[in-house]
Design a protein around this motif. Sequence first.
Motif, PDB file in Angstrom:
ATOM      1  N   GLU A  39       0.983  -1.241  -0.201  1.00 21.30           N
ATOM      2  CA  GLU A  39       0.121  -0.162   0.094  1.00 21.30           C
ATOM      3  C   GLU A  39       0.972   1.261   0.056  1.00 21.30           C
ATOM      4  OE1 GLU A  39      -2.735  -0.461   3.250  1.00 21.30           O
ATOM      5  OE2 GLU A  39      -3.478  -2.331   2.091  1.00 21.30           O
ATOM      6  N   THR A  40       2.586   0.874   0.133  1.00 22.19           N
ATOM      7  CA  THR A  40       3.020   2.214  -0.135  1.00 22.19           C
ATOM      8  C   THR A  40       3.675   1.597  -1.192  1.00 22.19           C
ATOM      9  OG1 THR A  40       2.926   2.434   2.472  1.00 22.19           O
ATOM     10  CG2 THR A  40       4.677   3.730   2.065  1.00 22.19           C
ATOM     11  N   ASP A  41       4.157   3.201  -1.844  1.00 23.10           N
ATOM     12  CA  ASP A  41       5.245   3.381  -2.485  1.00 23.10           C
ATOM     13  C   ASP A  41       6.579   3.086  -2.123  1.00 23.10           C
ATOM     14  OD1 ASP A  41       4.178   2.523  -4.926  1.00 23.10           O
ATOM     15  OD2 ASP A  41       3.970   5.085  -5.211  1.00 23.10           O
ATOM     16  N   VAL A  42       7.821   2.278  -2.104  1.00 20.27           N
ATOM     17  CA  VAL A  42       9.070   2.292  -1.635  1.00 20.27           C
ATOM     18  C   VAL A  42       9.885   3.015  -1.796  1.00 20.27           C
ATOM     19  CG1 VAL A  42      10.723   0.998   0.492  1.00 20.27           C
ATOM     20  CG2 VAL A  42       7.979   0.476   0.329  1.00 20.27           C
ATOM     21  N   GLN A  43      11.002   3.520  -1.400  1.00 20.61           N
ATOM     22  CA  GLN A  43      11.281   4.472  -1.916  1.00 20.61           C
ATOM     23  C   GLN A  43      12.641   3.292  -2.092  1.00 20.61           C
ATOM     24  OE1 GLN A  43      12.627   8.183   0.544  1.00 20.61           O
ATOM     25  NE2 GLN A  43      10.872   9.475  -0.465  1.00 20.61           N
ATOM     26  N   ILE A  44      13.709   3.373  -2.701  1.00 24.70           N
ATOM     27  CA  ILE A  44      14.995   2.669  -2.816  1.00 24.70           C
ATOM     28  C   ILE A  44      15.839   3.011  -1.901  1.00 24.70           C
ATOM     29  CG2 ILE A  44      17.554   2.491  -4.076  1.00 24.70           C
ATOM     30  CD1 ILE A  44      14.873   1.412  -5.624  1.00 24.70           C
ATOM     31  N   SER A  45      16.595   3.687  -0.899  1.00 25.59           N
ATOM     32  CA  SER A  45      17.136   3.952   0.315  1.00 25.59           C
ATOM     33  C   SER A  45      16.294   3.008   1.273  1.00 25.59           C
ATOM     34  CB  SER A  45      17.103   5.343   0.261  1.00 25.59           C
ATOM     35  OG  SER A  45      16.146   6.028   0.742  1.00 25.59           O
ATOM     36  N   ARG A  46      14.940   3.023   1.303  1.00 25.57           N
ATOM     37  CA  ARG A  46      14.549   2.503   1.969  1.00 25.57           C
ATOM     38  C   ARG A  46      14.289   0.545   2.377  1.00 25.57           C
ATOM     39  NH1 ARG A  46      12.891   3.526   7.098  1.00 25.57           N
ATOM     40  NH2 ARG A  46      11.147   5.202   6.504  1.00 25.57           N
ATOM     41  N   LEU A  47      14.661   0.287   0.664  1.00 27.28           N
ATOM     42  CA  LEU A  47      14.268  -0.862   0.564  1.00 27.28           C
ATOM     43  C   LEU A  47      16.051  -1.351   0.126  1.00 27.28           C
ATOM     44  CD1 LEU A  47      12.719  -0.962  -2.972  1.00 27.28           C
ATOM     45  CD2 LEU A  47      12.060  -1.781  -1.023  1.00 27.28           C
ATOM     46  N   GLU A  48      16.421  -0.766   0.850  1.00 24.32           N
ATOM     47  CA  GLU A  48      18.083  -0.947   0.548  1.00 24.32           C
ATOM     48  C   GLU A  48      18.156  -1.173   1.727  1.00 24.32           C
ATOM     49  OE1 GLU A  48      20.110   2.627  -1.435  1.00 24.32           O
ATOM     50  OE2 GLU A  48      20.740   1.479  -2.208  1.00 24.32           O
ATOM     51  N   LYS A  49      17.992  -0.096   2.610  1.00 24.69           N
ATOM     52  CA  LYS A  49      17.792  -0.596   4.553  1.00 24.69           C
ATOM     53  C   LYS A  49      17.153  -2.447   4.654  1.00 24.69           C
ATOM     54  CE  LYS A  49      18.103   0.003   8.927  1.00 24.69           C
ATOM     55  NZ  LYS A  49      19.618   0.021   9.108  1.00 24.69           N
ATOM     56  N   ILE A  50      15.479  -2.206   4.653  1.00 21.53           N
ATOM     57  CA  ILE A  50      15.126  -4.089   4.272  1.00 21.53           C
ATOM     58  C   ILE A  50      16.668  -4.771   4.240  1.00 21.53           C
ATOM     59  CG2 ILE A  50      13.030  -5.252   3.423  1.00 21.53           C
ATOM     60  CD1 ILE A  50      11.756  -2.289   3.141  1.00 21.53           C
ATOM     61  N   ALA A  51      16.895  -4.860   2.752  1.00 22.68           N
ATOM     62  CA  ALA A  51      17.951  -5.512   2.008  1.00 22.68           C
ATOM     63  C   ALA A  51      18.932  -5.474   3.245  1.00 22.68           C
ATOM     64  CB  ALA A  51      18.086  -5.619   0.678  1.00 22.68           C
ATOM     65  N   GLU A  52      19.542  -4.945   3.899  1.00 22.52           N
ATOM     66  CA  GLU A  52      20.476  -4.918   4.393  1.00 22.52           C
ATOM     67  C   GLU A  52      20.162  -5.585   6.024  1.00 22.52           C
ATOM     68  OE1 GLU A  52      22.097  -1.104   7.222  1.00 22.52           O
ATOM     69  OE2 GLU A  52      22.541  -0.952   5.384  1.00 22.52           O
ATOM     70  N   THR A  53      18.964  -5.698   6.595  1.00 20.08           N
ATOM     71  CA  THR A  53      18.257  -5.905   7.437  1.00 20.08           C
ATOM     72  C   THR A  53      18.187  -7.258   7.873  1.00 20.08           C
ATOM     73  OG1 THR A  53      17.292  -3.985   7.917  1.00 20.08           O
ATOM     74  CG2 THR A  53      16.431  -5.545   8.884  1.00 20.08           C
ATOM     75  N   PHE A  54      17.454  -7.742   6.511  1.00 16.08           N
ATOM     76  CA  PHE A  54      18.009  -9.207   5.854  1.00 16.08           C
ATOM     77  C   PHE A  54      19.074  -9.812   5.619  1.00 16.08           C
ATOM     78  CE2 PHE A  54      13.465  -8.121   4.272  1.00 16.08           C
ATOM     79  CZ  PHE A  54      12.897  -8.942   4.873  1.00 16.08           C
ATOM     80  N   GLY A  55      20.216  -8.729   5.736  1.00  8.45           N
ATOM     81  CA  GLY A  55      21.788  -8.672   5.381  1.00  8.45           C
ATOM     82  C   GLY A  55      22.014 -10.071   3.762  1.00  8.45           C
ATOM     83  N   ILE A  56      21.098  -8.662   3.149  1.00  7.76           N
ATOM     84  CA  ILE A  56      21.328  -9.585   1.721  1.00  7.76           C
ATOM     85  C   ILE A  56      21.550  -8.001   0.915  1.00  7.76           C
ATOM     86  CG2 ILE A  56      19.791 -11.950   1.574  1.00  7.76           C
ATOM     87  CD1 ILE A  56      17.384 -10.077   0.151  1.00  7.76           C
ATOM     88  N   GLU A  57      22.225  -8.448  -0.400  1.00  5.51           N
ATOM     89  CA  GLU A  57      21.921  -6.739  -0.981  1.00  5.51           C
ATOM     90  C   GLU A  57      20.648  -6.670  -1.484  1.00  5.51           C
ATOM     91  OE1 GLU A  57      24.729  -5.013  -2.023  1.00  5.51           O
ATOM     92  OE2 GLU A  57      25.577  -6.049  -0.424  1.00  5.51           O
ATOM     93  N   LEU A  58      20.331  -5.882  -2.190  1.00  8.20           N
ATOM     94  CA  LEU A  58      19.107  -5.134  -3.033  1.00  8.20           C
ATOM     95  C   LEU A  58      18.624  -5.423  -3.940  1.00  8.20           C
ATOM     96  CD1 LEU A  58      16.725  -3.421  -2.990  1.00  8.20           C
ATOM     97  CD2 LEU A  58      18.007  -1.570  -3.938  1.00  8.20           C
ATOM     98  N   LEU A  59      19.534  -6.419  -5.111  1.00  6.46           N
ATOM     99  CA  LEU A  59      19.538  -6.619  -5.884  1.00  6.46           C
ATOM    100  C   LEU A  59      19.439  -8.454  -5.889  1.00  6.46           C
ATOM    101  CD1 LEU A  59      19.285  -7.076  -9.039  1.00  6.46           C
ATOM    102  CD2 LEU A  59      21.959  -7.501  -9.088  1.00  6.46           C
ATOM    103  N   GLU A  60      19.330  -8.795  -4.823  1.00  4.01           N
ATOM    104  CA  GLU A  60      19.448 -10.081  -4.413  1.00  4.01           C
ATOM    105  C   GLU A  60      17.926 -10.684  -3.861  1.00  4.01           C
ATOM    106  OE1 GLU A  60      22.402 -12.542  -1.705  1.00  4.01           O
ATOM    107  OE2 GLU A  60      22.843 -10.344  -1.310  1.00  4.01           O
ATOM    108  N   LEU A  61      17.166  -9.321  -2.818  1.00  8.99           N
ATOM    109  CA  LEU A  61      15.763  -9.112  -2.229  1.00  8.99           C
ATOM    110  C   LEU A  61      14.919  -9.146  -3.524  1.00  8.99           C
ATOM    111  CD1 LEU A  61      13.669  -8.274  -0.306  1.00  8.99           C
ATOM    112  CD2 LEU A  61      13.939  -5.915  -0.502  1.00  8.99           C
ATOM    113  N   PHE A  62      15.553  -8.338  -4.839  1.00  5.86           N
ATOM    114  CA  PHE A  62      14.877  -7.644  -6.425  1.00  5.86           C
ATOM    115  C   PHE A  62      14.595  -9.451  -6.770  1.00  5.86           C
ATOM    116  CE2 PHE A  62      15.328  -3.254  -6.251  1.00  5.86           C
ATOM    117  CZ  PHE A  62      14.337  -2.388  -5.768  1.00  5.86           C
ATOM    118  N   ASN A  63      15.674  -9.710  -6.202  1.00  4.55           N
ATOM    119  CA  ASN A  63      15.689 -11.524  -7.659  1.00  4.55           C
ATOM    120  C   ASN A  63      14.956 -12.717  -6.732  1.00  4.55           C
ATOM    121  OD1 ASN A  63      16.549 -10.240 -10.128  1.00  4.55           O
ATOM    122  ND2 ASN A  63      18.804 -10.068  -9.508  1.00  4.55           N
TER     123      ASN A  63
END
Length: 127
Positions: A39-63
């Motif tokens: 329900e929210t358009d998430v900014q890339i910087s927030r997605l990067e923080k989410i990926a970092e929290t999971f211990g992965i790279e942003l590209l890994e989250l997308f893939n």
Amino acid sequence: MKVHEKIRFMRQSKGWSQEEMADKLALSVNGYANIERGETDVQISRLEKIAETFGIELLELFNFGERIVFYWAGDNNDHNNNHFCKNQSIDFSSEKNEPELEKARLLLQQQEKEIAYLKEIISLMKT
């Protein structure tokens, strides 16, 4: 699978509640829940923080959850159009592949849960 679904799946696979995840990201629970619901358009910087929290790279989250089974290889200047599918040998025993295998196991578990849920819905609709 959409990004917000991947985020929810990865959080659940870590065994974290939405409250824990919101705390890790310094968000309100409602704000984080909106991300997971898409329900929210998430900014890339927030997605990067989410990926970092999971211990992965942003590209890994997308893939995450996406698969490339094969790719076409060939010379674009090949006048005979003799393209071929190139195989690569994969050493599944390698420790570097363990995270990918774990992701696959988690994805299969989630799919099994979804299938059971859909079967239950079908059963209820029949009655």
